[in-house]
Write a protein that holds these residues in place. Structure first.
Motif, mmCIF file in Angstrom:
data_model
loop_
_atom_site.group_PDB
_atom_site.id
_atom_site.type_symbol
_atom_site.label_atom_id
_atom_site.label_comp_id
_atom_site.label_asym_id
_atom_site.label_seq_id
_atom_site.Cartn_x
_atom_site.Cartn_y
_atom_site.Cartn_z
ATOM 1 N N ILE A 230 42.296 77.080 20.096
ATOM 2 C CA ILE A 230 42.309 78.435 20.640
ATOM 3 C C ILE A 230 43.704 79.039 20.480
ATOM 4 O O ILE A 230 44.697 78.328 20.398
ATOM 5 N N THR B 268 41.064 85.344 24.160
ATOM 6 C CA THR B 268 41.132 84.043 23.494
ATOM 7 C C THR B 268 40.403 84.086 22.159
ATOM 8 O O THR B 268 39.252 84.524 22.086
ATOM 9 N N LYS C 227 38.995 81.742 19.011
ATOM 10 C CA LYS C 227 38.630 80.357 18.726
ATOM 11 C C LYS C 227 38.865 80.034 17.253
ATOM 12 O O LYS C 227 38.642 80.858 16.381
ATOM 13 N N ALA D 130 35.365 75.817 22.252
ATOM 14 C CA ALA D 130 35.862 76.086 20.901
ATOM 15 C C ALA D 130 35.723 74.844 20.015
ATOM 16 O O ALA D 130 35.328 74.944 18.850
#
Length: 230
Positions: free
Chosen positions: A34, A153, A155, A178
């Motif tokens: 991430i 965030t 991934k 993720a």
């Protein structure tokens, strides 16, 4: 002599990497599943009402995003943090005297602290993948609370050869999710997690050997890994 090798699936700060180099008795790799991007203030500042009397932080990333612009907000009565690591980011600011965090560094203890403090008009500054239950519980207890997303965030998809590692480390539920976008849960590889929330996410995702640290600190995480793989 070969040493066990552990894969850290979170980004690690320079401080954490130095701690590993100086104290860890195992080898390690880091793959950042991430990455984070702060939300532009035009998106979250208008949603932050100036009558917010109590601020809540459960990550250092949220603290950093908000305190770049905190002079545009009214000073709160109290700043609740999940633990001292999160609170330490605020210590360079004049508002450090307003910090309050629970004796146990987890979300459950933080919620209990807020409920016991008679706080109201509460704003939880958080990431887009952070659990929303904190605000929900506060609302269910009759408090005026809301969450404001101040970072997002991203991934990263990467396939991992699990047979290369003696353990995997997850430091947040978002990393668990993720990781699983490109990999399948392992039934044999030990999974080390900081915090009960991350441990629950790993267990629900199908990992069998999930080990949760007793204390939510990086130092304790390293000791826990050594206890199980050395």
């Amino acid at each position: 002599m070969s040493y066990p090798t552990v894969l850290f699936c979170n980004p690690l700060s320079e401080t954490y990497q130095n701690h590993l180099l100086n104290t860890a008795s195992f080898d390690y790799d880091i793959i950042n599943f991430i990455s984070f991007k702060e939300v532009h203030t035009n998106e979250w500042l208008p949603k932050t009402t100036h009558d917010s009397e109590y601020w809540v932080f459960t990550s250092k990333k949220a603290v950093k995003a908000v305190f770049k612009h905190h002079n545009k907000l009214n000073t709160p009565k109290t700043i609740f943090c999940v633990g001292p690591k999160t609170a330490s980011v605020i210590n360079d600011h004049e508002l450090s005297s307003l910090i309050c965090f629970p004796n146990e560094y987890n979300s459950k203890a933080l919620i209990e602290l807020i409920l016991d403090s008679n706080a109201d008009r509460i704003t939880h500054f958080r990431g887009d993948l952070s659990p929303e239950y904190l605000v929900s519980i506060l609302k269910n207890n009759g408090l005026n609370a809301k969450g404001i997303v101040v970072y997002k965030t991203d991934k990263r998809k990467e396939k991992v050869s699990l047979d290369l590692y003696d353990g995997l480390v997850f430091m947040s539920p978002s990393v668990v999710h993720a990781f699983l976008e490109s990999n399948t849960p392992s039934s044999e590889t030990p999974i080390f997690c900081i915090g009960k929330t991350t441990g629950i996410a790993a267990t629900k995702s199908g990992f069998n050997k999930v080990i949760v640290t007793d204390k939510a600190t990086f130092e304790h995480l390293v000791k826990t890994i050594e206890e199980h793989i050395l």
